[in-house]
Scaffold this motif. Structure first.
Motif, short mmCIF file in Angstrom:
data_model
loop_
_atom_site.label_atom_id
_atom_site.label_comp_id
_atom_site.label_asym_id
_atom_site.label_seq_id
_atom_site.Cartn_x
_atom_site.Cartn_y
_atom_site.Cartn_z
N VAL A 1 -11.12 4.79 4.35
CA VAL A 1 -9.63 5.14 4.10
C VAL A 1 -9.42 6.51 4.15
O VAL A 1 -10.48 7.43 4.01
N LEU A 2 -8.10 6.90 4.11
CA LEU A 2 -7.61 8.26 4.34
C LEU A 2 -6.83 8.69 3.55
O LEU A 2 -5.95 7.76 3.10
N PRO A 3 -6.42 10.07 3.04
CA PRO A 3 -5.53 10.20 2.12
C PRO A 3 -3.96 9.82 2.69
O PRO A 3 -3.98 9.91 3.81
N PRO A 4 -3.22 9.27 1.83
CA PRO A 4 -3.15 9.41 0.29
C PRO A 4 -3.57 7.97 -0.25
O PRO A 4 -3.36 7.75 -1.59
N PHE A 5 -4.28 7.23 0.56
CA PHE A 5 -4.67 5.89 0.24
C PHE A 5 -5.19 5.92 -1.38
O PHE A 5 -6.16 6.59 -1.49
N PRO A 6 -4.93 5.06 -2.33
CA PRO A 6 -3.91 3.92 -2.00
C PRO A 6 -2.73 4.06 -2.40
O PRO A 6 -1.94 3.18 -2.89
N PHE A 7 -2.18 5.30 -2.39
CA PHE A 7 -0.76 5.84 -2.97
C PHE A 7 0.21 6.02 -1.63
O PHE A 7 -0.44 6.15 -0.50
N ASP A 8 1.26 6.12 -1.70
CA ASP A 8 2.25 6.53 -0.91
C ASP A 8 2.76 8.00 -1.14
O ASP A 8 3.52 8.24 -1.99
N ASP A 9 2.42 8.60 -0.02
CA ASP A 9 2.86 10.21 -0.15
C ASP A 9 3.10 10.79 1.40
O ASP A 9 2.06 10.90 2.06
N GLU A 10 4.19 10.57 1.79
CA GLU A 10 4.42 10.80 3.41
C GLU A 10 3.70 12.06 3.77
O GLU A 10 3.22 12.46 4.81
#
Length: 436
Positions: A329-338
């Motif tokens: 995985v890569l940033p910002p996983f697991p969050f949403d931050d466009e």
């Protein structure tokens, strides 16, 4: 096997890209439809696409749905059922099997109606009522949101305090922060033991003989700490219809046959010396479990799913040892931050230090002029698998393959499979669950 036409349909997020790619690589014609605009580029350069899946229905020999969701609502089961009534071969559910995942109370009722043991559980649509229940019956509980917000994985909370005080605190916080969206929740009594998922493949009439037993790793960080994710990795093995199967899915076979269900169905359980306690259904493919199941098939993947969809007594050959999958995985996983995603992950190049792509599976990825790149909005480009005669051998192969991948800012859990080695396997064997 003669070439066949496979139509893959993602009515929400693009999840089934890797299976479509695998079957395409085996020489079959594939078309893939993705409903979500944000996921539209996923799979580009790997699999042929279509903008109108309904226009391809007559072309398709097999139609495969990847999930139960149509946007924010369940609904692929109804689509699959309608297509079967039209004579099409479909891998997918029914309206009732969709409910097994979306309506946790209904799922428990189905289990209980068929003589399957269940853990104590209660559904609440009012936060005050749930808090009152915990205060009147103090114990550790698991909070499981219902409906649309259950897909926000970080909202699942596993209590730790014997008096339930931490569960009360979390419910009060959820009421303030999520009360406008969380219209209900299930409180499930926490049970200690080994968490194991029983996964069967159903052909519309019966389960195939081989049963998949897998161990999910849902927390973000090694040691099973941090926020919950969809899943960071899986360890697994295949076996026969043993006690774990017979006391769960073995009792549901007639019900699934009456429904006409076709595909993978998973029942996550806690197992201890006193019994098997089902927690929740996944009446669809699991992710990244399906990538690992593909890797462990030693016969044709396309032939297996063609036979499964047509009820032609599928008889796959599977790896006899152990397997693990690790999600990259890569940033910002697991969050949403466009902004974070744009700065760190969007269109990032995936570089391989060897020519081999063995054990490399795609999720949110595309291929542009031969270059693998990150696609979509979620930061989950790859799943890397390994297999071996022991769980440790499978771990060494998977993590050795990860060492040959270069993506700026990538991260992953480095402990997938360790729970089995540390004692889960010994406990299951001692309790008598791993017989023939």
């Amino acid at each position: 096997m003669a070439g066949h036409n496979f139509l893959f349909v993602s009515m929400d997020a693009a999840l089934i890209t890797d299976l479509a790619w695998q079957i395409h690589e085996e020489g079959h014609d594939v078309k893939y439809y993705i409903e979500a605009d944000s996921d539209g580029e996923i799979g580009d350069g790997f699999v042929p696409k279509t903008d109108d899946w309904r226009a391809e229905i007559e072309w398709a020999d097999v139609i495969i749905f990847d999930d139960i969701w149509v946007g924010d609502d369940i609904g692929t089961g109804e689509l699959a059922q309608d297509l079967r009534e039209r004579g099409k071969a479909v891998v997918g559910g029914t309206p009732n099997t969709d409910r097994l995942e979306a309506d946790r109370e209904y799922a428990m009722e189905v289990l209980e109606d068929h003589g399957v043991n269940t853990v104590e559980h209660h559904v609440f649509h009012d936060f005050a009522a749930g808090i009152h229940h915990v205060e009147e019956h103090p114990a550790p509980y698991v909070i499981k949101p219902l409906g649309e917000v259950q897909n926000v994985k970080r909202l699942l909370y596993v209590g730790n305090e014997d008096d339930g005080s931490d569960v009360v605190d979390v419910l009060r916080a959820y009421e303030k922060a999520w009360g406008h969206r969380m219209k209900g929740f299930q409180l499930q009594r926490k049970v200690e033991g080994v968490e194991i998922a029983i996964c069967g493949f159903f052909d519309g009439e019966r389960f195939i003989d081989r049963v998949n037993f897998n161990f999910e790793h849902k927390k973000l960080f090694p040691g099973n700490i941090g926020p919950s994710t969809g899943e960071m990795g899986t360890s697994m093995f295949w076996a026969g219809q043993n006690r774990l199967f017979q006391e769960t899915f073995g009792k549901l076979e007639d019900w699934l046959a009456a429904e006409g269900y076709v595909g993978s169905i998973d029942l996550n359980c806690i197992v201890n010396e006193t019994g098997i306690y089902p927690l929740e259904f996944t009446p669809r493919f699991g992710y990244p479990t399906i990538a690992l199941q593909e890797e462990s098939l030693e016969s044709s993947t396309a032939e297996f799913f063609y036979d499964l969809a047509h009820g032609d007594d599928p008889d796959p050959s599977v790896h006899g040892g152990y397997q693990i999958a690790v999600r990259i995985v890569l940033p910002p996983f697991p969050f949403d931050d466009e902004k974070t995603y744009d700065e760190n992950s969007r269109n990032a190049a995936v570089v391989f230090e060897t020519a081999s792509r063995d054990g490399i599976h795609i999720e949110d990825a595309k291929r542009v002029d031969g270059q693998w790149r990150v696609a979509g909005e979620n930061g989950m480009p790859l799943v890397v698998t390994g297999k071996g005669d022991t769980m440790q051998a499978a771990r060494e192969q998977a993590y050795g393959r990860i060492d040959d991948i270069v993506v700026p800012n990538l991260y992953y859990r480095d402990d997938i499979g360790e729970r089995w080695i540390a004692g889960d396997g010994d406990r299951l064997l001692a309790w008598g669950y791993l017989g023939p």
